[in-house]
Scaffold this active site. Structure first.
Site, mmCIF file in Angstrom:
data_model
loop_
_atom_site.group_PDB
_atom_site.id
_atom_site.type_symbol
_atom_site.label_atom_id
_atom_site.label_comp_id
_atom_site.label_asym_id
_atom_site.label_seq_id
_atom_site.Cartn_x
_atom_site.Cartn_y
_atom_site.Cartn_z
ATOM 1 N N ASP A 1 -5.362 81.467 77.987
ATOM 2 C CA ASP A 1 -5.117 80.805 76.784
ATOM 3 C C ASP A 1 -5.166 79.279 77.294
ATOM 4 O OD1 ASP A 1 -4.934 79.487 74.344
ATOM 5 O OD2 ASP A 1 -2.684 80.233 73.918
ATOM 6 N N ASP B 1 -9.360 81.679 75.824
ATOM 7 C CA ASP B 1 -10.486 81.041 75.375
ATOM 8 C C ASP B 1 -11.183 80.426 76.425
ATOM 9 O OD1 ASP B 1 -8.637 78.815 76.431
ATOM 10 O OD2 ASP B 1 -7.735 78.594 74.254
ATOM 11 N N ASP C 1 -22.689 89.652 76.815
ATOM 12 C CA ASP C 1 -22.729 90.833 76.194
ATOM 13 C C ASP C 1 -23.724 90.572 75.253
ATOM 14 O OD1 ASP C 1 -21.867 93.398 75.461
ATOM 15 O OD2 ASP C 1 -19.952 93.043 76.659
ATOM 16 N N ASP D 1 -24.697 96.363 74.983
ATOM 17 C CA ASP D 1 -23.873 97.555 74.594
ATOM 18 C C ASP D 1 -24.818 98.495 73.974
ATOM 19 O OD1 ASP D 1 -21.235 97.400 73.446
ATOM 20 O OD2 ASP D 1 -21.995 97.660 71.445
ATOM 21 N N GLU E 1 -25.320 99.428 78.692
ATOM 22 C CA GLU E 1 -24.172 100.675 78.358
ATOM 23 C C GLU E 1 -24.746 101.924 78.018
ATOM 24 O OE1 GLU E 1 -19.703 101.255 76.148
ATOM 25 O OE2 GLU E 1 -21.506 100.405 75.225
ATOM 26 N N HIS F 1 -13.070 97.200 79.274
ATOM 27 C CA HIS F 1 -12.092 96.968 78.171
ATOM 28 C C HIS F 1 -11.894 98.082 77.239
ATOM 29 C CE1 HIS F 1 -16.261 96.497 77.262
ATOM 30 N NE2 HIS F 1 -16.092 96.706 75.788
ATOM 31 N N ASP F 2 -12.330 99.220 77.733
ATOM 32 C CA ASP F 2 -12.542 100.413 76.924
ATOM 33 C C ASP F 2 -11.973 101.600 77.517
ATOM 34 O OD1 ASP F 2 -14.593 99.194 74.735
ATOM 35 O OD2 ASP F 2 -16.387 100.100 75.638
HETATM 36 C C1 NOJ Z 1 -18.989 99.613 73.351
HETATM 37 C C2 NOJ Z 1 -18.122 98.440 73.566
HETATM 38 O O1 NOJ Z 1 -17.772 98.501 75.089
HETATM 39 C C3 NOJ Z 1 -16.772 98.540 72.546
HETATM 40 O O2 NOJ Z 1 -15.923 98.019 73.158
HETATM 41 C C4 NOJ Z 1 -17.123 98.627 71.477
HETATM 42 O O3 NOJ Z 1 -16.259 98.801 70.621
HETATM 43 C C5 NOJ Z 1 -18.537 99.486 71.239
HETATM 44 N N1 NOJ Z 1 -19.552 99.480 71.973
HETATM 45 C C6 NOJ Z 1 -19.213 99.165 69.630
HETATM 46 O O4 NOJ Z 1 -19.779 98.008 69.929
#
Ligand code: NOJ
Length: 561
Positions: A25, A33, A102, A206, A260, A333-334
């Site tokens: 930040d 940011d 992304d 994505d 992805e 991040h998932d």
């Molecule tokens: C995959 C992304 O990596 C995830 O973070 C997101 O919630 C879903 N696609 C929906 O966009």
């Protein structure tokens, strides 16, 4: 024998992923940011990576933290301005760092102008930008089909004014775009051009294999979850749309793409990434190696199986070699933090180093997720009020419907939630881990006093320095980039051992996935006494002849010239 490989820049690069909200930040409002990112560019450069992939920076109401886009041509107010983004691109390029955006085009936010206009007026051209359909019964009593969303109940949301439903594979606030409409594809191409003209170098696309839906939107097979997936995942039309994007935009710009691709197998991936005439993406993120401790989703946990993980890696290593290129990752991040999953927090640094060597020494482009390089860990949330993610709340409902107690659900959620990857990056032992001068938008992991960048910088044996050295070694050795791959001791439940080969040079990578000692003799053809030990996670290790007894989560990487 090495198969000839086409050499390209993106095969030689390593990528650092930033989830902007939690990176750094700069303005003290508690949210990461662009100013914060700019202030850390030298740090990123020092990791020996060549590119940054940004999770979405666009304007978004944050129903899914940026993966719900309300304006594709602007930067979220939380993160800064387009002007700052341009400065960031210039500053990154000046340091030899490429920028990957992304690109989320399976769906938009319901607050996007297209959706708002198409919803306000059935005759608007934007109505057909989405999947609006009549229900099977009037008055919102039965949706058009039985599909389930991956994030929030049924996949259809009813609009009483229109007496129509719209499709959302993810959250209600993420309506799916109708990619079969050529006008939508034109929009996507123009969005790509917009960012490429600003200087970005490529896109991470994505859930790109979901962008085509089966004509007629038929009912899906009634399984407990993901109903309808066979009608929206990996349909042949995806390839057609991606060909259009590649030929008309990406190829002329020389832009890089990584798509992805949930549920992807090497065989299916070849359709998209095999080099030659039909290639539509450079790389693909598959999920197979992330299923070694769970089934289908991180939320259905099983004991970790090294054999399952090795099989997945080896399948892709063999499957792609010489014809396509792998994307290598362990965190993003998932998913929860990898040391909690495949390593051991009691041996945080040792197992973190072992995991780093294990995947970075493979053939492919490595991705490192923010905080992974300092060995950040999962964190505990005391109640569901502390969960911010739409997915976590959805999973809570699902588990409740199966009769799980609240206590049990909370314990599962704490381990499985992707929020584990989204706590602020721990920069120092100062207040709020040096992430912000204000109040952080989400709790900092209390372990920041010990685990932070500053401490790692000052410790010559830290995981951070190990990542740096490993990424440098990869960059400087074509053997690691282009060498072929052969696995040894496949049936071992504790050891992952493989070799790489290139132009007469060889690398032997030894990884132990247990805290127990394991005795191993080097594979045939290797004389450990003649190899140079280039990476290790314990000091003063030796081999007795060709035999090693491993220490907890030990890794050794031997180079044979
Ligand atoms: C995959 C992304 O990596 C995830 O973070 C997101 O919630 C879903 N696609 C929906 O966009």
């Amino acid at each position: 024998m090495s198969t000839p490989i086409n050499k390209t820049w993106y095969k030689e690069m390593s990528v650092y992923q930033i989830w902007p909200r939690s990176f750094c930040d700069g303005n003290g409002d508690g949210i990461g940011d662009l100013e914060g990112v700019i202030s850390k560019l030298d740090y990123i450069k020092s990791l020996n990576v060549d590119a940054i992939w940004f999770s979405p920076l666009y304007t978004s109401p944050n129903a899914d933290y940026g993966y719900d886009i309300a304006d594709y041509r602007n930067i979220s107010e939380d993160y800064g301005t387009l002007e700052q983004f341009k400065t960031l691109v210039d500053e990154a390029h000046r340091r030899g760092i490429k920028i990957i955006m992304d690109l989320v085009v399976n769906h938009t936010s319901d607050e996007h102008e297209w959706f708002k206009q198409g919803r306000a007026d059935k005759n608007s051209p934007y109505h057909d930008y989405y999947y609006w359909r009549k229900g099977k019964k009037p008055g919102g009593k039965k949706p058009p089909n039985n599909w389930k969303s991956l994030f929030e109940g049924g996949a259809w949301e009813y609009d009483a004014d229109l007496d129509e439903y719209y499709l959302h594979i993810f959250a209600k606030k993420q309506p799916d775009l109708n990619m079969s409409n050529p006008a939508v594809r034109e929009e996507v191409k123009n969005i790509m051009r917009f960012w490429l003209d600003l200087g970005v170098d490529g896109f991470r696309e994505d859930v790109i294999t979901y962008i085509a839906k089966r004509e007629g939107l038929p009912n899906g097979f009634p399984i407990p979850a993901a109903v309808g997936m066979e009608h929206y995942s990996g349909l042949p039309k995806v390839h057609d749309y991606l060909t259009e994007f590649r030929k008309e935009v990406l190829e002329p710009y020389g832009a890089f793409t990584v798509g992805e691709a949930p549920m992807m197998t090497p065989k299916k991936a070849k359709k998209y990434i095999e080099e030659g005439g039909n290639q539509v993406l450079d790389l693909m993120f598959h999920f197979q190696h992330m299923g070694a401790d769970c089934i289908f989703t991180d939320w259905i946990v099983t004991p970790f199986s090294l054999k399952r993980m090795k099989k997945a890696f080896s399948r892709w290593q063999r499957g792609m070699y010489g014809t396509a290129w792998n994307a290598l990752y362990l965190e993003n991040h998932d998913h929860p933090r990898i040391i909690n999953r495949y390593g051991d927090p009691l041996y945080r640094v040792e197992s973190g180093k072992m995991l780093a060597a294990m995947y970075i020494c493979q053939c492919g482009t490595p991705f490192v997720y923010q905080g992974q390089e300092i060995g950040m860990l999962n964190t505990e949330r005391g109640s569901f009020d502390d969960f911010k993610d739409v997915m976590a709340h959805n999973m809570r409902k699902t588990f409740r419907s199966f009769g799980f107690s609240e206590k049990r659900i909370l314990s599962i959620a704490n381990k499985a939630t992707r929020e584990n990857a989204r706590t602020p990056v721990q920069w120092s032992a100062a207040k709020n881990a040096g992430f912000t001068a204000g109040a952080p938008w989400v709790g900092v992991n209390p372990n920041y006093t010990e685990i932070n960048v500053e401490a790692a910088e000052n410790d010559a044996d830290s995981l951070l320095h190990f990542y740096r050295a490993l990424l440098k070694f990869r960059k400087e050795n074509e053997l690691v980039i282009y060498g072929d791959y052969k696995e040894h001791f496949k049936s071992s439940r504790n050891l992952y051992v493989y070799e790489r080969n290139y132009k007469g040079r060889r690398l032997l990578v030894i990884c132990s996935f247990t805290d127990k000692p394991v005795k191993l003799t080097a594979p045939k053809g290797f004389d450990l006494q003649k190899g140079e030990l280039v990476f290790q996670n314990y000091k003063d290790v030796t081999a007795q002849g060709n035999t090693i007894v491993t220490k907890p989560y030990e890794t050794r990487v031997y180079l044979f010239n």
